[in-house]
Design a protein around this motif. Structure first.
Motif, mmCIF file in Angstrom:
data_model
loop_
_atom_site.group_PDB
_atom_site.id
_atom_site.type_symbol
_atom_site.label_atom_id
_atom_site.label_comp_id
_atom_site.label_asym_id
_atom_site.label_seq_id
_atom_site.Cartn_x
_atom_site.Cartn_y
_atom_site.Cartn_z
ATOM 1 N N ASP A 65 0.862 -1.180 0.000
ATOM 2 C CA ASP A 65 0.000 0.000 0.000
ATOM 3 C C ASP A 65 0.902 1.235 0.000
ATOM 4 O O ASP A 65 1.275 1.755 1.048
ATOM 5 C CB ASP A 65 -0.911 -0.007 1.228
ATOM 6 C CG ASP A 65 -1.990 1.072 1.144
ATOM 7 O OD1 ASP A 65 -1.755 2.098 0.475
ATOM 8 O OD2 ASP A 65 -3.063 0.889 1.751
ATOM 9 N N ARG A 66 1.275 1.673 -1.189
ATOM 10 C CA ARG A 66 2.223 2.781 -1.321
ATOM 11 C C ARG A 66 1.678 4.077 -0.719
ATOM 12 O O ARG A 66 2.428 4.866 -0.142
ATOM 13 C CB ARG A 66 2.578 2.993 -2.800
ATOM 14 C CG ARG A 66 3.243 1.790 -3.417
ATOM 15 C CD ARG A 66 3.752 2.068 -4.828
ATOM 16 N NE ARG A 66 4.244 0.840 -5.414
ATOM 17 C CZ ARG A 66 5.398 0.266 -5.083
ATOM 18 N NH1 ARG A 66 6.170 0.843 -4.176
ATOM 19 N NH2 ARG A 66 5.786 -0.856 -5.651
ATOM 20 N N LYS A 67 0.372 4.292 -0.870
ATOM 21 C CA LYS A 67 -0.224 5.516 -0.340
ATOM 22 C C LYS A 67 -0.126 5.541 1.182
ATOM 23 O O LYS A 67 0.221 6.565 1.779
ATOM 24 C CB LYS A 67 -1.682 5.614 -0.791
ATOM 25 C CG LYS A 67 -2.339 6.934 -0.434
ATOM 26 C CD LYS A 67 -3.732 7.022 -1.027
ATOM 27 C CE LYS A 67 -4.377 8.358 -0.691
ATOM 28 N NZ LYS A 67 -5.756 8.451 -1.236
ATOM 29 N N TYR A 68 -0.403 4.418 1.810
ATOM 30 C CA TYR A 68 -0.302 4.332 3.266
ATOM 31 C C TYR A 68 1.136 4.571 3.722
ATOM 32 O O TYR A 68 1.397 5.344 4.638
ATOM 33 C CB TYR A 68 -0.782 2.955 3.749
ATOM 34 C CG TYR A 68 -0.449 2.658 5.191
ATOM 35 C CD1 TYR A 68 -1.263 3.131 6.223
ATOM 36 C CD2 TYR A 68 0.691 1.918 5.534
ATOM 37 C CE1 TYR A 68 -0.953 2.881 7.551
ATOM 38 C CE2 TYR A 68 1.009 1.670 6.859
ATOM 39 C CZ TYR A 68 0.186 2.152 7.862
ATOM 40 O OH TYR A 68 0.500 1.908 9.171
ATOM 41 N N GLY A 71 2.262 8.104 3.351
ATOM 42 C CA GLY A 71 1.672 8.920 4.406
ATOM 43 C C GLY A 71 2.416 8.787 5.724
ATOM 44 O O GLY A 71 2.513 9.749 6.500
#
Length: 200
Positions: A65-68, A71
């Motif tokens: 999960d690159r977005k996680y 973040g």
């Protein structure tokens, strides 16, 4: 096997230079691409990332999960340093194993953070690809569809050209693409020659 590290800031044309080396039959290891692969496929690295950043770092289907993760590390130097401390050793080990399987005179390690990550310690020669600031901004805006201000912020977070010049063994100034091929050809000849010289 001689190893050459090639680096350069965003919009400098580092990847274009590496493609020209590849066109001359030189094997190129793209550390950014391989880091993403290892974060997805290397079981040990996956476990260490999940342990440090939580199981949420990987989705239920097993994909990163690159977005996680972005973040978690954005604006947090300690978290970013921890992530790099996990990923960089895996990339270095993978590069060394990959280089050992190659058969040419030398190989190329392409990395946007060659010096920042300490990767220069794992190569014999370093090349910095440089270009004027405004040209880098223009190229990146055209390629990524972002604003000049966004590009300048990204450039400001990277090593400047003076620092790259001082630390690299060789430089290529990329203003006109037509001038790149002769510059790469000259370095290719030099590296092939040096690859056959006795090591100190």
């Amino acid at each position: 096997m001689m190893k050459v590290g090639i680096t350069g800031g965003i919009g400098s044309g580092k990847s274009t230079v590496c493609r020209l080396f590849a066109a001359r039959g030189v094997a190129v290891y793209d550390s950014d691409t391989e880091a993403r692969r290892l974060m997805q496929e290397d079981a040990g690295l996956r476990a260490r990332i999940a342990d440090r950043f939580g199981a949420e770092a990987y989705r239920r289907d097993g994909t990163l999960d690159r977005k996680y993760l972005a973040g978690r590390v954005f604006g947090d130097p300690a978290a970013l340093s921890a992530l790099n401390g996990l990923v960089h050793p895996a990339v270095i080990a993978d590069f060394e194993a990959w280089a050992a399987r190659q058969t040419g005179d030398y190989v190329v390690l392409e990395s946007a953070i060659l010096f920042e990550a300490g990767l220069e310690r794992h190569v014999d020669r370093t090349v910095a690809v440089l270009a004027p600031l405004e040209l880098r901004v223009e190229r990146t805006c055209r390629r990524d569809g972002c604003t000049p201000e966004e590009v300048r912020r990204r450039i400001a977070a990277q090593l400047d050209d003076d620092t790259l010049c001082a630390r690299a063994d060789c430089t290529i100034v990329n203003i006109r693409e037509s001038e790149l091929a002769p510059a790469v050809e000259e370095l290719d000849r030099r590296f092939r020659y040096e690859a056959h010289m006795p090591r100190a």
